[in-house]
Design a protein around this motif. Structure first.
Motif, PDB file in Angstrom:
ATOM      1  N   ASP A 112       5.203  15.808 -39.356  1.00  0.00           N
ATOM      2  CA  ASP A 112       4.909  16.302 -40.693  1.00  0.00           C
ATOM      3  C   ASP A 112       5.196  17.801 -40.727  1.00  0.00           C
ATOM      4  N   PRO A 113       6.237  18.246 -41.420  1.00  0.00           N
ATOM      5  CA  PRO A 113       6.565  19.676 -41.418  1.00  0.00           C
ATOM      6  C   PRO A 113       5.540  20.530 -42.151  1.00  0.00           C
ATOM      7  N   LEU A 114       4.752  19.924 -43.051  1.00  0.00           N
ATOM      8  CA  LEU A 114       3.762  20.698 -43.786  1.00  0.00           C
ATOM      9  C   LEU A 114       2.531  20.990 -42.933  1.00  0.00           C
ATOM     10  N   ALA A 115       2.075  19.971 -42.211  1.00  0.00           N
ATOM     11  CA  ALA A 115       0.908  20.162 -41.350  1.00  0.00           C
ATOM     12  C   ALA A 115       1.273  20.618 -39.951  1.00  0.00           C
ATOM     13  N   GLN A 116       2.573  20.596 -39.610  1.00  0.00           N
ATOM     14  CA  GLN A 116       3.056  20.986 -38.290  1.00  0.00           C
ATOM     15  C   GLN A 116       2.445  20.122 -37.183  1.00  0.00           C
ATOM     16  N   THR A 117       2.210  18.855 -37.483  1.00  0.00           N
ATOM     17  CA  THR A 117       1.658  17.924 -36.511  1.00  0.00           C
ATOM     18  C   THR A 117       2.344  16.574 -36.665  1.00  0.00           C
ATOM     19  N   SER A 118       2.153  15.716 -35.666  1.00  0.00           N
ATOM     20  CA  SER A 118       2.636  14.342 -35.750  1.00  0.00           C
ATOM     21  C   SER A 118       1.593  13.498 -36.467  1.00  0.00           C
ATOM     22  N   THR A 119       2.027  12.673 -37.373  1.00  0.00           N
ATOM     23  CA  THR A 119       1.110  11.864 -38.164  1.00  0.00           C
ATOM     24  C   THR A 119       1.664  10.462 -38.295  1.00  0.00           C
ATOM     25  N   SER A 120       0.774   9.506 -38.552  1.00  0.00           N
ATOM     26  CA  SER A 120       1.177   8.115 -38.697  1.00  0.00           C
ATOM     27  C   SER A 120       1.727   7.861 -40.097  1.00  0.00           C
ATOM     28  N   VAL A 121       2.340   6.692 -40.259  1.00  0.00           N
ATOM     29  CA  VAL A 121       3.029   6.387 -41.519  1.00  0.00           C
ATOM     30  C   VAL A 121       2.037   6.253 -42.663  1.00  0.00           C
ATOM     31  N   PHE A 122       1.105   5.318 -42.550  1.00  0.00           N
ATOM     32  CA  PHE A 122       0.150   5.099 -43.634  1.00  0.00           C
ATOM     33  C   PHE A 122      -0.863   6.228 -43.733  1.00  0.00           C
ATOM     34  N   GLY A 123      -1.154   6.903 -42.626  1.00  0.00           N
ATOM     35  CA  GLY A 123      -2.064   8.030 -42.698  1.00  0.00           C
ATOM     36  C   GLY A 123      -1.533   9.119 -43.611  1.00  0.00           C
ATOM     37  N   ARG A 124      -0.271   9.463 -43.445  1.00  0.00           N
ATOM     38  CA  ARG A 124       0.345  10.480 -44.301  1.00  0.00           C
ATOM     39  C   ARG A 124       0.519   9.962 -45.729  1.00  0.00           C
ATOM     40  N   PHE A 125       0.865   8.670 -45.865  1.00  0.00           N
ATOM     41  CA  PHE A 125       1.053   8.070 -47.180  1.00  0.00           C
ATOM     42  C   PHE A 125      -0.246   8.112 -47.979  1.00  0.00           C
ATOM     43  N   TYR A 126      -1.357   7.759 -47.349  1.00  0.00           N
ATOM     44  CA  TYR A 126      -2.646   7.790 -48.030  1.00  0.00           C
ATOM     45  C   TYR A 126      -3.046   9.217 -48.377  1.00  0.00           C
ATOM     46  N   ASN A 127      -2.732  10.145 -47.496  1.00  0.00           N
ATOM     47  CA  ASN A 127      -3.065  11.541 -47.757  1.00  0.00           C
ATOM     48  C   ASN A 127      -2.332  12.059 -48.993  1.00  0.00           C
ATOM     49  N   LEU A 128      -1.053  11.734 -49.104  1.00  0.00           N
ATOM     50  CA  LEU A 128      -0.284  12.177 -50.274  1.00  0.00           C
ATOM     51  C   LEU A 128      -0.797  11.541 -51.561  1.00  0.00           C
ATOM     52  N   ILE A 129      -1.158  10.248 -51.492  1.00  0.00           N
ATOM     53  CA  ILE A 129      -1.698   9.582 -52.671  1.00  0.00           C
ATOM     54  C   ILE A 129      -3.026  10.205 -53.078  1.00  0.00           C
ATOM     55  N   ALA A 130      -3.864  10.524 -52.095  1.00  0.00           N
ATOM     56  CA  ALA A 130      -5.168  11.124 -52.401  1.00  0.00           C
ATOM     57  C   ALA A 130      -5.004  12.485 -53.069  1.00  0.00           C
ATOM     58  N   VAL A 131      -4.077  13.304 -52.572  1.00  0.00           N
ATOM     59  CA  VAL A 131      -3.847  14.619 -53.174  1.00  0.00           C
ATOM     60  C   VAL A 131      -3.329  14.463 -54.602  1.00  0.00           C
ATOM     61  N   THR A 132      -2.429  13.507 -54.805  1.00  0.00           N
ATOM     62  CA  THR A 132      -1.902  13.259 -56.154  1.00  0.00           C
ATOM     63  C   THR A 132      -3.000  12.825 -57.110  1.00  0.00           C
ATOM     64  N   LEU A 133      -3.853  11.890 -56.657  1.00  0.00           N
ATOM     65  CA  LEU A 133      -4.955  11.433 -57.500  1.00  0.00           C
ATOM     66  C   LEU A 133      -5.955  12.556 -57.761  1.00  0.00           C
ATOM     67  N   LEU A 134      -6.146  13.423 -56.782  1.00  0.00           N
ATOM     68  CA  LEU A 134      -7.103  14.514 -56.941  1.00  0.00           C
ATOM     69  C   LEU A 134      -6.680  15.454 -58.064  1.00  0.00           C
ATOM     70  N   PHE A 135      -5.398  15.781 -58.125  1.00  0.00           N
ATOM     71  CA  PHE A 135      -4.909  16.657 -59.194  1.00  0.00           C
ATOM     72  C   PHE A 135      -4.770  15.904 -60.518  1.00  0.00           C
ATOM     73  N   ALA A 136      -4.399  14.621 -60.447  1.00  0.00           N
ATOM     74  CA  ALA A 136      -4.223  13.849 -61.676  1.00  0.00           C
ATOM     75  C   ALA A 136      -5.544  13.623 -62.396  1.00  0.00           C
ATOM     76  N   THR A 137      -6.622  13.439 -61.648  1.00  0.00           N
ATOM     77  CA  THR A 137      -7.937  13.216 -62.235  1.00  0.00           C
ATOM     78  C   THR A 137      -8.748  14.501 -62.386  1.00  0.00           C
ATOM     79  N   GLU A 138      -8.113  15.642 -62.096  1.00  0.00           N
ATOM     80  CA  GLU A 138      -8.762  16.949 -62.181  1.00  0.00           C
ATOM     81  C   GLU A 138      -9.972  17.051 -61.249  1.00  0.00           C
ATOM     82  N   GLY A 139      -9.915  16.302 -60.141  1.00  0.00           N
ATOM     83  CA  GLY A 139     -10.982  16.409 -59.158  1.00  0.00           C
ATOM     84  C   GLY A 139     -10.981  17.748 -58.450  1.00  0.00           C
ATOM     85  N   HIS A 140      -9.809  18.406 -58.400  1.00  0.00           N
ATOM     86  CA  HIS A 140      -9.757  19.720 -57.743  1.00  0.00           C
ATOM     87  C   HIS A 140     -10.617  20.749 -58.473  1.00  0.00           C
TER      88      HIS A 140
END
Length: 255
Positions: A112-140
């Motif tokens: 993962d070039p953003l986190a500068q670490t190795s990450t799993s497939v679904f782990g990174r996928f879920y993380n991106l979805i969570a960040v998207t939902l967080l901004f979409a629902t104004e949870g931030h």
């Protein structure tokens, strides 16, 4: 027109910005490398600026030693508040990692070039979805509001309660694992039953070598029903945001 600012006002802005900057470095989703460092610095100043009238009466003496000590304290407070929030949000990454572990994707690690670490497939996928939902629902905005409450409940002269911090870390770990199991549990149960079925089939007909079909079958099931775990992600994420905000307010001395 000349704008005159007192030294106490500038000092309050400086110390408030130190706390906000330390919090932004650790707290998701603002800790991502997608947000440049200069933008984080400007955002820290923007967060601290409305709090300056409340912080001005609390500033230490205009001497080097008290200012350095206070700045160090604000950095520690910001990191602690950000780490508490990040601990709860780690549940989403943990849910994806569990799916990778039981679904056969654990061997397919990517960088993962953003986190500068190795990450799993679904782990990174879920993380991106969570960040998207967080901004979409104004949870931030709830996360930001919870942090800004700390300026009222934990002034510049206040300190964190270490006993309450240790208690929150313990309960935070429990909540993280429970939330991860809530998101990944249905898919893990299906994959476990698949292993049981393959084991029974191998006992009934050993010549078929059923376990050779294990990896393709589990990968197919994971890709087919991964939406089951994603369906519960918005509700779980809303609970994570609420719990994280309450934890930040309580550790900073709020009700």
């Amino acid at each position: 027109m000349d704008l005159e600012l007192s030294s106490a006002t500038l000092l309050a802005l400086l110390l408030g910005s130190v706390r906000a900057a330390a919090w932004l470095i650790v707290c998701p989703p603002f800790q991502s490398r997608v947000i440049p460092g200069p933008l984080k610095a400007l955002l820290a100043v923007a967060l601290a600026l409305p709090m300056v009238p409340k912080l001005t009466p609390e500033v230490p003496a205009a001497q080097v030693a008290p200012i350095l000590v206070s700045a160090a304290e604000q950095a520690v407070v910001g990191v602690a508040l950000g780490f508490i929030t990040a601990l709860f949000f780690a549940a989403v990454q943990a849910a994806g990692d569990l799916i990778d572990l039981f679904g056969g994707f654990a061997l397919a690690f990517g960088f993962d070039p953003l986190a500068q670490t190795s990450t799993s497939v679904f782990g990174r996928f879920y993380n991106l979805i969570a960040v998207t939902l967080l901004f979409a629902t104004e949870g931030h905005q709830m996360v930001l509001r919870g942090f800004l409450e700390s300026y009222d409940t934990l002034p510049l002269t206040g300190t964190l309660s270490l006993s309450q911090l240790s208690e929150l870390l313990t309960t935070g770990l429990d909540d993280m694992f429970v939330s991860a199991l809530q998101m990944a549990g249905p898919l893990i149960a299906v994959l476990f039953l698949t292993d049981v079925a393959l084991g029974l089939l191998n006992r009934v007909a050993p010549a078929l070598n059923a376990f050779s079909l294990g990896f393709p079958a589990k990968i197919f099931l994971t890709l087919s029903i991964a939406g089951t775990a994603i369906a519960v992600l918005p509700r779980t994420l809303a609970g994570i945001v609420e719990t994280a905000v309450k934890a930040v307010v309580s550790i900073s001395g709020g009700g």
